[in-house]
Design a protein around this motif. Structure first.
Motif, short mmCIF file in Angstrom:
data_model
loop_
_atom_site.label_atom_id
_atom_site.label_comp_id
_atom_site.label_asym_id
_atom_site.label_seq_id
_atom_site.Cartn_x
_atom_site.Cartn_y
_atom_site.Cartn_z
N ALA A 66 100.16 146.91 44.15
CA ALA A 66 99.49 148.05 43.52
C ALA A 66 99.19 149.17 44.52
CB ALA A 66 98.19 147.59 42.86
N TYR A 67 99.48 148.97 45.79
CA TYR A 67 99.18 149.95 46.83
C TYR A 67 99.99 151.23 46.60
CZ TYR A 67 99.22 152.27 51.36
OH TYR A 67 99.14 153.20 52.36
N ARG A 68 99.32 152.36 46.74
CA ARG A 68 99.98 153.67 46.67
C ARG A 68 99.77 154.39 47.99
NH1 ARG A 68 101.86 156.05 42.17
NH2 ARG A 68 101.61 154.95 40.23
N HIS A 69 100.79 155.13 48.40
CA HIS A 69 100.71 155.90 49.64
C HIS A 69 99.57 156.91 49.52
CE1 HIS A 69 101.84 158.77 52.78
NE2 HIS A 69 102.47 157.75 53.34
N PRO A 70 98.69 157.00 50.53
CA PRO A 70 97.52 157.88 50.39
C PRO A 70 97.86 159.36 50.26
CG PRO A 70 97.60 156.86 52.59
CD PRO A 70 98.69 156.26 51.77
N THR A 71 98.94 159.82 50.87
CA THR A 71 99.28 161.25 50.81
C THR A 71 100.16 161.57 49.62
OG1 THR A 71 99.20 161.34 53.22
CG2 THR A 71 100.30 163.16 52.10
N TYR A 72 101.20 160.76 49.40
CA TYR A 72 102.21 161.08 48.39
C TYR A 72 101.97 160.39 47.04
CZ TYR A 72 104.49 162.76 52.55
OH TYR A 72 104.76 163.42 53.73
N GLY A 73 101.17 159.33 47.03
CA GLY A 73 100.88 158.64 45.79
C GLY A 73 102.01 157.77 45.27
N SER A 74 103.00 157.51 46.09
CA SER A 74 104.13 156.69 45.64
C SER A 74 103.81 155.20 45.84
CB SER A 74 105.39 157.07 46.41
OG SER A 74 105.18 156.90 47.79
N PRO A 75 104.28 154.36 44.93
CA PRO A 75 104.04 152.92 45.05
C PRO A 75 104.98 152.30 46.08
CG PRO A 75 105.24 153.38 43.06
CD PRO A 75 104.93 154.71 43.68
N VAL A 76 104.56 152.28 47.32
CA VAL A 76 105.42 151.92 48.45
C VAL A 76 105.93 150.49 48.33
CG1 VAL A 76 105.54 151.69 50.95
CG2 VAL A 76 104.24 153.55 49.93
N TYR A 77 105.01 149.53 48.28
CA TYR A 77 105.41 148.12 48.28
C TYR A 77 106.11 147.74 46.97
CZ TYR A 77 102.48 147.93 52.41
OH TYR A 77 101.93 148.17 53.64
N ALA A 78 105.71 148.35 45.88
CA ALA A 78 106.38 148.09 44.61
C ALA A 78 107.82 148.60 44.64
CB ALA A 78 105.60 148.72 43.47
N SER A 79 108.04 149.75 45.28
CA SER A 79 109.40 150.28 45.40
C SER A 79 110.28 149.36 46.24
CB SER A 79 109.38 151.67 46.06
OG SER A 79 108.72 152.59 45.26
N ILE A 80 109.75 148.92 47.36
CA ILE A 80 110.51 148.03 48.24
C ILE A 80 110.79 146.71 47.53
CG2 ILE A 80 110.41 146.71 50.38
CD1 ILE A 80 108.74 149.09 51.52
N THR A 81 109.79 146.15 46.86
CA THR A 81 109.96 144.86 46.18
C THR A 81 110.94 144.95 45.02
OG1 THR A 81 107.69 144.28 46.79
CG2 THR A 81 108.71 142.99 45.05
N SER A 82 110.82 145.98 44.18
CA SER A 82 111.73 146.09 43.04
C SER A 82 113.16 146.35 43.51
CB SER A 82 111.26 147.16 42.06
OG SER A 82 111.25 148.43 42.67
N SER A 83 113.34 147.13 44.57
CA SER A 83 114.68 147.37 45.10
C SER A 83 115.27 146.10 45.69
CB SER A 83 114.65 148.46 46.17
OG SER A 83 114.25 149.68 45.59
N ALA A 84 114.45 145.33 46.39
CA ALA A 84 114.92 144.07 46.98
C ALA A 84 115.30 143.07 45.89
CB ALA A 84 113.86 143.48 47.90
N CYS A 85 114.51 143.02 44.82
CA CYS A 85 114.85 142.12 43.71
C CYS A 85 116.15 142.55 43.03
CB CYS A 85 113.71 142.10 42.68
SG CYS A 85 112.26 141.20 43.23
N GLY A 86 116.32 143.86 42.84
CA GLY A 86 117.57 144.35 42.24
C GLY A 86 118.77 144.03 43.10
N LEU A 87 118.63 144.22 44.41
CA LEU A 87 119.72 143.89 45.33
C LEU A 87 120.02 142.40 45.31
CD1 LEU A 87 121.67 144.93 47.50
CD2 LEU A 87 119.86 144.53 49.17
N PHE A 88 118.97 141.58 45.29
CA PHE A 88 119.15 140.12 45.25
C PHE A 88 119.89 139.69 43.99
CE2 PHE A 88 117.57 136.07 43.63
CZ PHE A 88 118.05 135.21 44.61
N PHE A 89 119.44 140.18 42.83
CA PHE A 89 120.09 139.78 41.58
C PHE A 89 121.52 140.30 41.49
CE2 PHE A 89 115.67 139.24 39.94
CZ PHE A 89 115.78 137.87 39.71
N THR A 90 121.76 141.51 41.95
CA THR A 90 123.12 142.04 41.93
C THR A 90 124.04 141.23 42.82
OG1 THR A 90 122.26 144.27 41.53
CG2 THR A 90 124.50 144.11 42.37
#
Length: 122
Positions: A66-90
């Motif tokens: 649930a962590y969001r970058h303090p300046t940009y507000g982007s979900p940093v760890y969620a982005s990395i995790t969802s991309s890693a899961c997509g790469l793993f499944f692909t």
């Protein structure tokens, strides 16, 4: 018509059959299809991380997602995790099913989820 049934790209083959190979219309449709695939990819990356972050915010996934970058507000760890899961499944689908079958399965899964979301909105 029988050629279109067994075609790898029936939409493009049908358009080329009607308008001719290399025509302005068939080239335009091809560019629009590629542009749509690129936009779909970036939308998936953006909204998958937003979904993971929201679910983690609700307490159903680990709280670090649930962590969001303090300046940009982007979900940093969620982005990395969802991309890693997509790469793993692909990669897993590609290794287990073979490249061609994996492409068909992943494309069908993406299309079915999009169709389901459209139906739910209606």
């Amino acid at each position: 018509i029988l050629d279109l049934i067994h075609s790898e790209a029936p939409l493009m083959d049908g358009i080329e059959l009607v308008y001719g190979t290399g025509s302005v219309i068939s080239d335009t449709v091809a560019y629009i299809i590629v542009l749509g695939l690129i936009v779909n990819f970036f939308a998936f990356i953006l909204f998958a991380s937003q979904q993971v972050q929201s679910i983690a915010d609700a307490g159903f996934l680990p709280s670090f997602l649930a962590y969001r970058h303090p300046t940009y507000g982007s979900p940093v760890y969620a982005s990395i995790t969802s991309s890693a899961c997509g790469l793993f499944f692909t990669a897993s689908f590609s290794l287990i099913l073979g490249e061609d079958t994996a492409q068909n399965v992943l494309l069908m899964a993406a299309l079915m989820s999009a169709i389901l979301s459209y139906i739910l909105v209606l």
